[in-house]
Design a protein around this motif. Structure first.
Motif, PDB file in Angstrom:
ATOM      1  N   VAL A 274       5.118  -9.237   8.408  1.00  0.00           N
ATOM      2  CA  VAL A 274       6.395 -10.225   7.956  1.00  0.00           C
ATOM      3  C   VAL A 274       5.566 -11.433   8.293  1.00  0.00           C
ATOM      4  N   ASP A 275       5.222 -11.766   6.949  1.00  0.00           N
ATOM      5  CA  ASP A 275       4.540 -13.246   6.791  1.00  0.00           C
ATOM      6  C   ASP A 275       5.511 -14.413   6.529  1.00  0.00           C
ATOM      7  N   LEU A 276       5.699 -15.047   7.769  1.00  0.00           N
ATOM      8  CA  LEU A 276       6.900 -15.988   7.828  1.00  0.00           C
ATOM      9  C   LEU A 276       6.464 -17.168   7.293  1.00  0.00           C
ATOM     10  N   MET A 277       7.521 -18.125   6.857  1.00  0.00           N
ATOM     11  CA  MET A 277       6.983 -19.374   6.382  1.00  0.00           C
ATOM     12  C   MET A 277       7.994 -20.170   7.394  1.00  0.00           C
ATOM     13  N   ASP A 278       8.026 -21.565   7.260  1.00  0.00           N
ATOM     14  CA  ASP A 278       8.898 -22.514   7.989  1.00  0.00           C
ATOM     15  C   ASP A 278       9.406 -23.762   7.257  1.00  0.00           C
ATOM     16  N   ILE A 279      10.431 -24.201   7.740  1.00  0.00           N
ATOM     17  CA  ILE A 279      10.753 -25.542   7.181  1.00  0.00           C
ATOM     18  C   ILE A 279      10.922 -26.324   8.587  1.00  0.00           C
ATOM     19  N   ALA A 280      10.326 -27.574   8.446  1.00  0.00           N
ATOM     20  CA  ALA A 280      10.097 -28.343   9.590  1.00  0.00           C
ATOM     21  C   ALA A 280       9.830 -29.748   9.084  1.00  0.00           C
ATOM     22  N   VAL A 281      10.617 -30.655  10.079  1.00  0.00           N
ATOM     23  CA  VAL A 281      10.381 -32.118   9.393  1.00  0.00           C
ATOM     24  C   VAL A 281       9.818 -32.836  10.384  1.00  0.00           C
ATOM     25  N   ASN A 282       9.238 -33.950  10.447  1.00  0.00           N
ATOM     26  CA  ASN A 282       8.542 -35.136  11.280  1.00  0.00           C
ATOM     27  C   ASN A 282       9.905 -35.351  12.286  1.00  0.00           C
ATOM     28  N   ARG A 283       9.475 -35.473  13.553  1.00  0.00           N
ATOM     29  CA  ARG A 283      10.650 -35.989  14.533  1.00  0.00           C
ATOM     30  C   ARG A 283      11.400 -37.091  14.119  1.00  0.00           C
ATOM     31  N   ARG A 284      10.635 -38.086  13.659  1.00  0.00           N
ATOM     32  CA  ARG A 284      11.251 -39.569  13.636  1.00  0.00           C
ATOM     33  C   ARG A 284      12.304 -39.142  12.282  1.00  0.00           C
ATOM     34  N   VAL A 285      11.774 -38.413  11.506  1.00  0.00           N
ATOM     35  CA  VAL A 285      12.781 -38.188  10.105  1.00  0.00           C
ATOM     36  C   VAL A 285      14.021 -37.369  10.735  1.00  0.00           C
ATOM     37  N   PHE A 286      13.818 -36.588  11.655  1.00  0.00           N
ATOM     38  CA  PHE A 286      15.006 -35.557  12.092  1.00  0.00           C
ATOM     39  C   PHE A 286      15.947 -36.755  12.843  1.00  0.00           C
ATOM     40  N   GLU A 287      15.395 -37.553  13.630  1.00  0.00           N
ATOM     41  CA  GLU A 287      16.165 -38.412  14.409  1.00  0.00           C
ATOM     42  C   GLU A 287      16.980 -39.606  13.797  1.00  0.00           C
ATOM     43  N   ARG A 288      16.770 -39.702  12.645  1.00  0.00           N
ATOM     44  CA  ARG A 288      17.338 -40.561  11.629  1.00  0.00           C
ATOM     45  C   ARG A 288      18.632 -40.044  10.911  1.00  0.00           C
ATOM     46  N   MET A 289      18.942 -38.536  10.961  1.00  0.00           N
ATOM     47  CA  MET A 289      19.882 -37.904  10.494  1.00  0.00           C
ATOM     48  C   MET A 289      21.027 -37.900  11.685  1.00  0.00           C
ATOM     49  N   SER A 290      22.316 -37.750  10.887  1.00  0.00           N
ATOM     50  CA  SER A 290      23.564 -37.820  12.058  1.00  0.00           C
ATOM     51  C   SER A 290      23.360 -36.416  12.359  1.00  0.00           C
ATOM     52  N   PRO A 291      24.110 -36.353  13.813  1.00  0.00           N
ATOM     53  CA  PRO A 291      24.257 -35.241  14.455  1.00  0.00           C
ATOM     54  C   PRO A 291      24.720 -33.912  13.454  1.00  0.00           C
ATOM     55  N   GLN A 292      25.805 -34.448  12.592  1.00  0.00           N
ATOM     56  CA  GLN A 292      26.337 -33.254  11.781  1.00  0.00           C
ATOM     57  C   GLN A 292      25.118 -32.808  10.662  1.00  0.00           C
ATOM     58  N   THR A 293      24.504 -33.779  10.246  1.00  0.00           N
ATOM     59  CA  THR A 293      23.405 -33.403   9.209  1.00  0.00           C
ATOM     60  C   THR A 293      22.377 -32.673   9.819  1.00  0.00           C
ATOM     61  N   GLN A 294      22.014 -32.886  11.155  1.00  0.00           N
ATOM     62  CA  GLN A 294      21.122 -31.978  11.718  1.00  0.00           C
ATOM     63  C   GLN A 294      21.318 -30.900  11.817  1.00  0.00           C
ATOM     64  N   ASP A 295      22.799 -30.601  12.227  1.00  0.00           N
ATOM     65  CA  ASP A 295      23.153 -29.159  12.378  1.00  0.00           C
ATOM     66  C   ASP A 295      23.150 -28.464  10.880  1.00  0.00           C
ATOM     67  N   LEU A 296      23.669 -29.269  10.073  1.00  0.00           N
ATOM     68  CA  LEU A 296      23.877 -28.925   8.684  1.00  0.00           C
ATOM     69  C   LEU A 296      22.347 -28.331   7.847  1.00  0.00           C
ATOM     70  N   MET A 297      21.542 -29.241   8.252  1.00  0.00           N
ATOM     71  CA  MET A 297      19.945 -28.815   7.800  1.00  0.00           C
ATOM     72  C   MET A 297      19.642 -27.320   8.359  1.00  0.00           C
ATOM     73  N   HIS A 298      19.893 -26.988   9.463  1.00  0.00           N
ATOM     74  CA  HIS A 298      19.493 -25.820  10.282  1.00  0.00           C
ATOM     75  C   HIS A 298      20.427 -24.564   9.161  1.00  0.00           C
ATOM     76  N   ASP A 299      21.466 -24.959   8.831  1.00  0.00           N
ATOM     77  CA  ASP A 299      22.198 -23.836   8.164  1.00  0.00           C
ATOM     78  C   ASP A 299      21.726 -23.769   6.587  1.00  0.00           C
ATOM     79  N   LEU A 300      21.208 -24.866   6.129  1.00  0.00           N
ATOM     80  CA  LEU A 300      20.672 -24.916   4.780  1.00  0.00           C
ATOM     81  C   LEU A 300      19.501 -24.130   4.785  1.00  0.00           C
ATOM     82  N   VAL A 301      18.825 -24.144   5.852  1.00  0.00           N
ATOM     83  CA  VAL A 301      17.376 -23.404   5.858  1.00  0.00           C
ATOM     84  C   VAL A 301      17.587 -21.876   6.054  1.00  0.00           C
ATOM     85  N   SER A 302      18.684 -21.711   6.937  1.00  0.00           N
ATOM     86  CA  SER A 302      18.965 -20.200   7.130  1.00  0.00           C
ATOM     87  C   SER A 302      19.401 -19.629   5.566  1.00  0.00           C
ATOM     88  N   ALA A 303      19.986 -20.493   4.885  1.00  0.00           N
ATOM     89  CA  ALA A 303      20.454 -19.948   3.552  1.00  0.00           C
ATOM     90  C   ALA A 303      19.469 -19.747   2.768  1.00  0.00           C
TER      91      ALA A 303
END
Length: 390
Positions: A274-303
């Motif tokens: 199972v050769d996994l890949m990831d989606i990750a972002v710099n923490r400073r970039v993540f903290e600029r997102m709204s709380p709703q969009t932080q959640d949404l980005m997790h859902d988009l990666v699952s999709a």
């Protein structure tokens, strides 16, 4: 900041991957996919919010993938990246880059931490050079061997929260894992048993995978993906681990290697199933997102994980007959070979797990999953001679 540990895609999500979802899907249907399958309840919260000033300014994420341009993997990544802006109503946009465009294959995480890149979509097998626990962020010899087992480890046994912590220590926010495929070994010479690996010049991705092959006599070397084909073509290596059937066919491996080496039918891939890949972002970039969009980005990666897995598997089904047409022989090692490889692998599991507390903590989640009666990859008898230093 809204700090919520999200769960990865479940095994039920993987069942949906049997639905063929091509990277060539028309934009309209991709929008439907993103808004329907990906957004869920988070989108309902985020949709009215993202019309704010912050959304209008937008957050541009320069994200490099480990996929080479033109492959099914990169096309699927590129299509997903283009859909993120619409899904977030413009708050977040992703500028995709292929392998090597900005940073070298093994330097992507450093580039994200240092702000040269804002995000990564790489193969997590490259993490061991940065931290010992990295060997347990993706498959390793004779470990968890199916996507749903990884879902169990990340979800039921707490591995995703541990991985979140590991990424944060590297200055990143892990948004999710991306299911891909098993890995193949392409060889210029027939390798019909593990005895045949002795003295073979073999490209492996490093870490526990390379050490396991070295323990059975192979001469392993570390190369970035872009250098594997030329090395096989020139004969500087005899064989190479790389990704799955479709992408390797697209890269022309059938032209430089007449054999594909796999495990027995019960375990088609012994070293990285199972050769996994990831989606990750710099923490400073993540903290600029709204709380709703932080959640949404997790859902988009699952999709994206579901779409990516489906696209790769569909392409694989079309690629296997092409190898046979080109005269490539697929060699399956024996069950006895698998047992020998397992004997070589288990001591190395514990060697790497005991390198530091983070590695031990993450491997404990693996071990608990492998000993789950529904998985049953390991028994107490198998590991009675080893100790995990938690």
């Amino acid at each position: 900041m809204h700090d919520k540990t999200r769960q990865p895609a479940t095994s039920a999500d993987q069942d949906s991957a049997s639905q063929p979802t091509s990277a060539a899907t028309k934009p309209a249907s991709r929008r439907t996919f993103l808004k329907g399958a990906a957004l869920g309840s988070a989108a309902a919260v985020a949709a009215p919010w993202v019309g704010s000033v912050q959304a209008q300014q937008g957050i541009r994420i320069r994200m490099q993938s480990s996929w080479q341009p033109g492959t099914t993997g990169y096309k699927t990544f590129e299509a997903w990246a283009k859909g993120v802006s619409e899904a977030t109503s413009g708050e977040v946009s992703i500028e995709p880059f292929p392998a090597g465009a900005v940073a070298g294959a093994f330097e992507v995480a450093d580039a994200v931490r240092n702000g040269v890149l804002d995000g990564q979509n790489w193969f997590t097998v490259y993490w061991p050079g940065k931290m010992p626990a990295g060997v347990f962020l993706t498959a390793y010899p004779m470990g968890l061997s199916a996507p749903h087992q990884w879902d169990m480890m990340f979800g039921a046994y707490g591995g995703f929260g541990i991985a979140k912590d590991l990424y944060r220590k590297q200055g990143q926010e892990l948004l999710g894992y991306v299911q891909h495929d098993l890995n193949l070994i392409h060889s210029k010479i027939p390798l019909r048993s593990f005895d045949d690996f002795k003295g073979i010049k073999l490209r492996m991705p490093g870490g526990i995978v390379a050490e396991t092959f070295a323990s059975i006599g192979a001469r392993t070397t570390l190369l970035p993906g872009s250098e594997v084909y030329p090395a096989l073509e020139k004969g500087t290596i005899d064989a190479a681990d790389y990704t799955g059937a479709a992408v390797n066919y697209e890269l022309g491996f059938w032209q430089v290697a007449d054999y594909i080496i796999m495990g027995p039918p019960s375990t088609p891939c012994l070293h990285q199933a199972v050769d996994l890949m990831d989606i990750a972002v710099n923490r400073r970039v993540f903290e600029r997102m709204s709380p709703q969009t932080q959640d949404l980005m997790h859902d988009l990666v699952s999709a994206y994980s579901r779409e990516h897995y489906a696209a790769i598997q569909k392409a694989n089904a079309e690629a296997w007959p092409k190898y046979r047409e080109k005269g490539v022989e697929i060699i399956h090692l024996s069950e006895a070979d698998a047992s020998r490889f397992r004997e070589a692998a288990i001591p190395l599991w514990f060697k790497w797990a005991n390198k530091d507390p983070d590695a031990a903590r993450l491997f404990k989640a693996h071990l608990d999953t492998m000993m789950d009666p529904a998985v049953a990859l390991v028994t107490g008898e198998d590991i009675k001679d080893y100790q995990l230093n938690l």
